[in-house]
Design a protein around this motif. Structure first.
Motif, PDB file in Angstrom:
ATOM      1  N   VAL A  95       6.266  -8.147  49.581  1.00 12.71           N
ATOM      2  CA  VAL A  95       5.209  -9.149  49.437  1.00 12.71           C
ATOM      3  C   VAL A  95       5.456  -9.906  48.131  1.00 12.71           C
ATOM      4  CG1 VAL A  95       2.734  -9.572  49.250  1.00 12.71           C
ATOM      5  CG2 VAL A  95       3.582  -7.708  50.688  1.00 12.71           C
ATOM      6  N   SER A 138      -2.734 -16.855  45.848  1.00 13.26           N
ATOM      7  CA  SER A 138      -1.744 -15.814  45.572  1.00 13.26           C
ATOM      8  C   SER A 138      -2.212 -14.521  46.217  1.00 13.26           C
ATOM      9  CB  SER A 138      -1.548 -15.626  44.061  1.00 13.26           C
ATOM     10  OG  SER A 138      -2.762 -15.230  43.456  1.00 13.26           O
ATOM     11  N   ILE A 139      -1.305 -13.556  46.314  1.00 13.86           N
ATOM     12  CA  ILE A 139      -1.616 -12.258  46.902  1.00 13.86           C
ATOM     13  C   ILE A 139      -2.131 -11.337  45.801  1.00 13.86           C
ATOM     14  CG2 ILE A 139      -0.708 -10.294  48.171  1.00 13.86           C
ATOM     15  CD1 ILE A 139      -0.884 -12.839  49.808  1.00 13.86           C
ATOM     16  N   PRO A 168      -1.231  -6.349  47.849  1.00 13.36           N
ATOM     17  CA  PRO A 168      -0.166  -6.365  48.863  1.00 13.36           C
ATOM     18  C   PRO A 168      -0.488  -5.523  50.088  1.00 13.36           C
ATOM     19  CG  PRO A 168       0.753  -6.068  46.666  1.00 13.36           C
ATOM     20  CD  PRO A 168      -0.722  -5.928  46.527  1.00 13.36           C
ATOM     21  N   ALA A 220      -2.998  -7.470  52.254  1.00 16.96           N
ATOM     22  CA  ALA A 220      -2.348  -8.653  52.827  1.00 16.96           C
ATOM     23  C   ALA A 220      -1.404  -8.280  53.959  1.00 16.96           C
ATOM     24  CB  ALA A 220      -1.588  -9.401  51.736  1.00 16.96           C
ATOM     25  N   PRO A 241      -1.355 -13.986  56.306  1.00 18.87           N
ATOM     26  CA  PRO A 241      -2.311 -14.444  55.284  1.00 18.87           C
ATOM     27  C   PRO A 241      -2.300 -15.954  55.076  1.00 18.87           C
ATOM     28  CG  PRO A 241      -1.059 -12.543  54.499  1.00 18.87           C
ATOM     29  CD  PRO A 241      -0.398 -12.999  55.760  1.00 18.87           C
ATOM     30  N   THR A 242      -1.119 -16.561  55.121  1.00 13.61           N
ATOM     31  CA  THR A 242      -1.038 -18.002  54.879  1.00 13.61           C
ATOM     32  C   THR A 242      -1.733 -18.791  55.978  1.00 13.61           C
ATOM     33  OG1 THR A 242       1.070 -17.702  53.720  1.00 13.61           O
ATOM     34  CG2 THR A 242       0.540 -19.917  54.493  1.00 13.61           C
ATOM     35  N   VAL A 258      -6.110 -11.695  49.479  1.00 18.22           N
ATOM     36  CA  VAL A 258      -5.706 -13.034  49.042  1.00 18.22           C
ATOM     37  C   VAL A 258      -6.701 -13.521  47.996  1.00 18.22           C
ATOM     38  CG1 VAL A 258      -5.286 -15.417  49.770  1.00 18.22           C
ATOM     39  CG2 VAL A 258      -4.644 -13.518  51.269  1.00 18.22           C
TER      40      VAL A 258
END
Length: 296
Positions: free
Chosen positions: A109, A140-141, A144, A147, A154-155, A202
């Protein structure tokens, strides 16, 4: 008899406090949509496969080093799934990471801040005006593990949520409020996204509204309105200037009326002002009082 009852009450109190502490510990644990099993001990089959994998890594040494070792950068973290289950250890990295072949799966990640553009959204405002809004989101993460396990992508999930939130928030405001307070709109969207994406691991860091597009006809109408407002303000300012000038002239006339010499000095000053080298004709004001006396 009293001693035994007191001991029983004390034991009940201790038991109650223990249950309360356990409840508080459970409430402090992160609430996950996907329940993880890192606290459950492995069964016999998993232990057997672990030993076999470890023996295989030892037998094939040093060839197994090319399979079992992985180098992670400072901005990377690794999550190891052993036989599909999450290990109780925290995310590994940065540096050299060791994992067993065949039974361990290493997922990497990236922790760096990433951005994505929000597609242009056609929105109907509260005062029934159709506009186009686009923006950019920086995130940003933070976790991890969450996510990786709590959300499929996640995006994509953050992007879809950002577009929906933009439409919902902008639809509750009027056009002039949107044009005058873009920062307020960005702050509202950022607060909603921050709270909504926290269970996914996130962290939304910033939301910026790039442009608010309005129809050309509405642009012309707003331009005409603003021009009319500027002309009205200019007329008001001119009228106030005339009023102040009249007041100043009235005060000067009152002063000159009290002292006739002041009027004569003003007369000489006016003659001095209009006289210069290029002047060929001179205008001498003739007092009206003298004319009236001559006519009498």
């Amino acid at each position: 008899m009293n001693t035994s009852s007191t001991q029983a009450q004390t034991g009940a109190v201790v038991e109650g406090s223990g249950s309360t502490a356990a409840f508080q510990d459970e409430s402090l644990q992160p609430q996950r949509n996907v329940k993880t099993s890192e606290d459950i001990p492995p069964n016999r089959a998993e232990k057997t496969l672990y030993v076999m994998s470890l023996i295989l890594a030892i037998v094939t040494f040093p060839i197994s080093l090319f399979v079992c070792l992985r180098i992670l950068s400072e901005f990377q973290r690794g999550v190891i799934l052993r036989l599909g289950r999450l290990r109780p250890k925290p995310p590994c990295g940065p540096g050299v990471v060791f994992y067993l072949p065949c039974i361990d799966t290493l997922r990497i990640v990236d922790l760096r801040t990433t951005s994505f553009d929000l597609d242009t959204q056609e929105i109907l405002t509260k005062d029934m005006v159709t506009i186009n809004i686009d923006g950019v989101v920086y995130y940003s993460i933070k976790s991890p593990i969450d996510a990786l396990l709590q959300v499929f992508d996640p995006t994509e999930a953050t992007e879809k949520l950002a577009m929906t939130t933009l439409r919902n928030v902008a639809g509750t405001l009027k056009l002039m409020d949107l044009l005058a307070s873009k920062e307020y709109l960005s702050y509202q969207i950022e607060a909603i996204l921050y709270n909504s994406t926290e269970p996914w691991g996130v962290r939304v860091e910033r939301v910026e509204i790039k442009e608010i597009g309005i129809p050309d006809q509405l642009k012309r109408a707003l331009a005409v309105e603003q021009e009319a407002m500027r002309e009205a303000k200019a007329k008001v300012a001119a009228a106030q200037g005339e009023r102040d000038a009249v007041r100043a002239l009235k005060e000067a006339a009152d002063i000159m009326e009290t002292n006739p010499i002041a009027l004569q000095l003003r007369y000489l000053q006016t003659l001095n002002t209009i006289c210069n080298d290029n002047t060929r004709s001179y205008v001498f004001p003739f007092p009206v009082d003298i004319v009236k006396r001559m006519m009498k």
